[in-house]
Structure formats: structure tokens, C-alpha cells
Design an enzyme around this catalytic site. Structure first.
Site, PDB file in Angstrom:
ATOM      1  N   GLU A 122      -0.404   4.950  -0.545  1.00 63.93           N
ATOM      2  CA  GLU A 122      -1.109   6.051  -0.878  1.00 63.93           C
ATOM      3  C   GLU A 122      -0.167   7.254  -0.642  1.00 63.93           C
ATOM      4  O   GLU A 122       0.484   7.335   0.245  1.00 63.93           O
ATOM      5  CB  GLU A 122      -2.318   6.139   0.012  1.00 63.93           C
ATOM      6  N   TYR A 131       0.957  -1.024   0.007  1.00 63.12           N
ATOM      7  CA  TYR A 131       0.025  -0.079   0.221  1.00 63.12           C
ATOM      8  C   TYR A 131       0.902   1.184  -0.061  1.00 63.12           C
ATOM      9  O   TYR A 131       1.854   1.373   0.760  1.00 63.12           O
ATOM     10  CB  TYR A 131      -0.932   0.158   1.316  1.00 63.12           C
ATOM     11  N   ASP A 168      -5.575  13.646 -25.523  1.00 68.41           N
ATOM     12  CA  ASP A 168      -5.803  12.203 -24.980  1.00 68.41           C
ATOM     13  C   ASP A 168      -5.242  11.246 -25.999  1.00 68.41           C
ATOM     14  O   ASP A 168      -5.881  10.862 -27.212  1.00 68.41           O
ATOM     15  CB  ASP A 168      -7.304  11.709 -24.785  1.00 68.41           C
ATOM     16  N   ARG A 197      -2.088  -2.749 -18.124  1.00 69.73           N
ATOM     17  CA  ARG A 197      -3.298  -1.854 -17.968  1.00 69.73           C
ATOM     18  C   ARG A 197      -3.227  -0.816 -16.922  1.00 69.73           C
ATOM     19  O   ARG A 197      -2.958  -0.996 -15.837  1.00 69.73           O
ATOM     20  CB  ARG A 197      -4.719  -2.751 -17.809  1.00 69.73           C
ATOM     21  N   LYS A 230      -2.249   0.031 -24.668  1.00 71.87           N
ATOM     22  CA  LYS A 230      -2.556  -0.167 -26.197  1.00 71.87           C
ATOM     23  C   LYS A 230      -0.989  -0.194 -26.805  1.00 71.87           C
ATOM     24  O   LYS A 230      -0.565  -0.877 -26.625  1.00 71.87           O
ATOM     25  CB  LYS A 230      -3.587   0.874 -26.563  1.00 71.87           C
ATOM     26  N   THR A 253      -3.454   5.828 -22.188  1.00 71.59           N
ATOM     27  CA  THR A 253      -3.532   4.789 -21.529  1.00 71.59           C
ATOM     28  C   THR A 253      -1.785   4.107 -21.723  1.00 71.59           C
ATOM     29  O   THR A 253      -1.119   4.388 -22.730  1.00 71.59           O
ATOM     30  CB  THR A 253      -4.656   3.670 -22.306  1.00 71.59           C
TER      31      THR A 253
END
Ligand SMILES: *Cc1c(COP(=O)(O)O)cnc(C)c1O
Length: 409
Positions: free
Chosen positions: A45, A43, A188, A223, A217, A214
Site C-alpha cells: 500500500e 503488500y 480512454d 488484467r 486488451k 486497460t
């Protein structure tokens, strides 16, 4: 069937079919290893040096490598590699830089824009902002005079521009010129990111303020997504990077997926290589080869061809719908998707076109010769849409081609 068996079946499917969906790709074995690594147990954060949990010394280094690679590769002063995927990245930009109800402008879905670019009512971008959508003209070009008039009339605070089904060059410089200087310009580049990195498509970085993409792709990473702020962006608002970081966390997300961050760092490193440059160049050559062979066989392509990694076939002269063609093509081992064409007279569930792209077949090592074979098979499939024997024969040929260009998993 167990999950393990289902994964094996999916691996076989990916090995033995032609992946022609332009947003799909094969990642590297190293990236798959990083994503499946124990990094996923952590974790983290917060951001580098400012975490809400202990034990993040190594994670800080990993995230630092990803950020530095992104900054270097795109020539930008700020990068955030934590967005979970493309849609959350776009949401973070809108949340960080706007207030609810502000006016945004974006390309509509049927012209190849993305849902997160202000699609009315059903999306975050269309529900919480006043969204003004524009489209491409019948000939597949942009009418900049009309766009400029719309800008004057609606006074948007932000433009978000990117495409998922547009086969031509997006003229970012021209777009920037029709918006007043105080409008925030967001590009984008999810679909064309690899072409931008390799110089196969003009970069928005000199003209736009924020770049989202992204990573799964054309970039061939895991991902995920990234948000970058350009020099222009920081000149417009010195806090633009900070505002976006705050919107990603704590605005919209919790802990970053550190295993994904490591995969992004690896993919970015590889995207800076000369091999990747040749790959991106071959992606375009392959799309052009597929395109010209299809045209010679009587297919009509939206805008009459392609400049990038994808093409859109308008099937109306073939008397089949996009969905019928996509289903028959899948039976033959050629995996594409039905897609609306500009000014489509049919609905989005059974549109008139199919979309296909070359990033994944190029990643397998296929070249122009193979694209011509694939074009011939696509033609045969469309000619014998209900003939399962014929589709089966093509399927056998597709499997042999796939075996000659193996994937590395
Ligand atoms: C794929 C894509 C997205 C969304 O990405 P997800 O990871 O599916 O959320 C957003 N914008 C563009 C232009 C895309 O191509």
C-alpha cells in the site's frame, strides 16, 4: 469436475476456437509467469518510497520500471500503474478530479462508449455525477456542431471519451477543439492502445489531459489498467497527477497487485519493440481484409468498413439477430459477441449486430488469407443458422486452422 480439469478444458477451448472478441487477447508466457509468481504474496500500500509496509525495496523497483516504460512509450510525464482494471481506473479519475454532482460528458453505450463514461443511474459515473451523454449520427460520424452546442448548454467540467465498438478513427484533436480550455479532457484508449503505440491511430496525448487504458486488451498484458497525465494536464493543474494517485490509493483501492504490475512492465517493454509495431499494423490489415470479404458476401457493416481493429456487422438484412448469429458462430468455433448497432430497434439482450475484432487471431500469426476463410465461414454459419450438421462441419475446419496457428500455452 475439479478446478484443474476445468482450467485444462478452458485451455483447450482457447486453443481450438477463433477468439474474435475485440477486447480479448493472448498475453505472453513471461507475463503469465509474472502474474503467477510469488510477487502476489506482497503488500505494498502506497507508492514508491512511501509504502505503509516494510520489505518493498524490490517492489519499488518493479513499479518504477512499469511507470518509466509507460512514460517513455506514451510521452507523458506522469503514470499510475496500480488500478485493478479499466473501470476502477476511470472511477479514480472522476473521483480524483471532480466533486460529486459535477457535470461530465461521455459517449453513450449504444454509440460504442463504455458504461464508466457516465451511463445513467446504474454506474458510479452516472450516479454520483451529472452525466450528459452524446451519440454518433446515423452515418456513424460525430456531429461536432451538436456536440459543441451541448457543451455550451451543459458546461461540463470533464469529458471522458473512448470507444468499445466504434470501427473508425476517433479524432481527438477535433474533440479537444470544441471544448473550452478549462474542461478536463480524458481519453480512454483501452481498445485502441496498441494502435496508438504503433502509430496506427492518432494519439490523444498532444490534445488531452488524462489517458486511461486497460492493459489486457490490445496491449497483451495482464488484467489491469493505467492512468497517465499528459503535459497538457499538468499545465492545466500541476497537482493533477497527485490527485489521481490519491484517488487510486487510498481513495478507492488498497494494496496494488504487484504481480500484475510486473506483468504490465513486461507488456510495455514488449509494446515498444518493432515486432509489436508490425503486429499492430497486421491487426488493422486483418480487420480490413475480414471487413471487405464480409461486404463482398453481402454483409452490411456499420460505417461501411473499418479503420481499426474491429468491425460491427448489422445483421438486419440477413434476417437473423445478433444473439442468434453469435450462438451459431460459437457452435462453429468462432467466438464473437452480439452488439447493438447505432439506432438499433432491438433491445440490448438480443441486438441487431455482432462485433468482431482481430487482435487475438493476429497474435496467433494469422494474416489476410485466413481472414478471408473466416469471412466465408461466418457467411456459411449465418446462412445455416439452425443446421447443426453444417455448423459441426465448419467447426472441424476451424479446429484445423487453429492447429496450424498454435497459441504458446
Ligand atoms: C474494457 C474497457 C473498460 C473497462 O475495463 P475493465 O477492465 O473491464 O473494467 C473501460 N473502458 C473501455 C473503453 C474499455 O474498452
Amino acid at each position: 469436475m475439479s478446478i484443474h480439469e476445468l482450467i485444462e478444458k478452458e485451455i483447450k477451448r482457447q486453443r481450438e476456437t477463433l477468439m474474435l472478441i475485440p477486447s480479448e487477447n493472448y498475453t505472453y508466457p513471461e507475463v503469465r509467469a509474472a502474474v503467477g509468481s510469488p510477487l502476489m504474496h506482497k503488500y505494498s500500500e502506497g507508492y514508491i518510497g512511501k509504502r505503509y509496509y516494510q520489505g518493498n525495496e524490490i517492489i519499488d523497483e518493479i513499479e518504477g520500471l512499469a511507470i518509466e516504460s509507460a512514460k517513455k512509450l506514451f510521452g507523458v510525464p506522469h503514470a499510475n500503474v496500480q488500478p485493478y482494471s479499466g473501470s476502477p481506473a476511470n472511477s479514480a479519475v472522476l473521483m480524483g478530479l471532480l466533486n460529486p454532482g459535477d457535470v461530465i460528458m461521455g459517449l453513450n453505450l449504444s454509440s460504442g462508449g463504455h458504461l464508466t463514461h457516465g451511463h445513467p443511474t446504474i454506474t458510479f459515473s452516472g450516479k454520483f455525477f451529472k452525466s450528459i451523454q452524446f451519440g454518433i449520427s446515423k452515418d456513424g460520424t460525430f456531429n461536432f456542431e451538436e456536440i459543441e452546442n451541448l457543451v455550451k448548454q451543459e458546461k461540463p467540467k470533464l469529458l471522458i471519451l473512448g470507444t468499445t465498438a466504434f470501427p473508425r478513427v476517433l479524432d481527438f484533436e477535433k474533440f479537444a477543439s470544441v471544448f473550452p480550455k478549462d474542461v478536463i479532457l480524458v481519453a480512454d484508449i483501452s481498445h485502441i492502445v496498441g494502435l496508438v503505440i504503433a502509430g496506427e491511430h492518432p494519439s490523444p496525448v498532444p490534445y488531452f489531459d488524462v489517458i486511461t487504458t486497460t492493459t489486457h486488451k490490445m496491449l497483451k498484458g495482464p488484467r489491469g489498467a493505467m492512468i497517465m497525465v499528459t503535459k497538457n494536464g499538468l499545465q492545466k493543474d500541476a497537482d493533477m497527477g497527485k490527485k489521481i494517485d490519491k484517488a487510486v490509493f487510498p481513495g478507492l483501492q488498497g494494496g496494488p497487485h504487484d504481480n500484475t504490475t510486473a506483468g504490465i512492465a513486461l507488456a510495455l517493454e514488449k509494446a515498444g519493440s518493432s515486432e509489436y509495431k508490425s503486429y499492430a499494423h497486421q491487426v488493422v490489415l486483418n480487420a480490413q481484409s475480414l471487413s471487405s470479404k464480409l461486404i463482398s458476401l453481402g454483409f452490411e457493416l456499420v460505417t461501411g468498413g473499418t479503420d481499426n481493429h474491429l468491425l460491427l456487422i448489422d445483421l438486419r438484412n440477413m434476417n437473423v439477430t445478433g444473439k442468434e448469429a453469435a450462438v451459431a458462430l460459437e457452435k462453429a468455433g468462432i467466438v464473437t459477441n452480439a452488439n447493438s448497432v447505432p439506432f438499433d430497434d432491438k433491445g440490448p439482450f438480443n441486438p441487431s449486430g455482432i462485433r468482431m475484432g482481430t487482435p487475438a487471431v493476429t497474435a496467433r500469426g494469422m494474416k489476410e488469407q485466413e481472414m478471408e476463410k473466416i469471412a466465408l465461414w461466418i457467411h456459411e454459419v449465418v446462412q445455416s443458422i439452425a443446421d447443426d450438421n453444417k455448423l459441426g462441419e465448419i467447426r472441424t475446419k476451424v479446429i484445423s486452422l487453429c492447429e496450424a496457428f498454435p497459441v504458446d500455452f
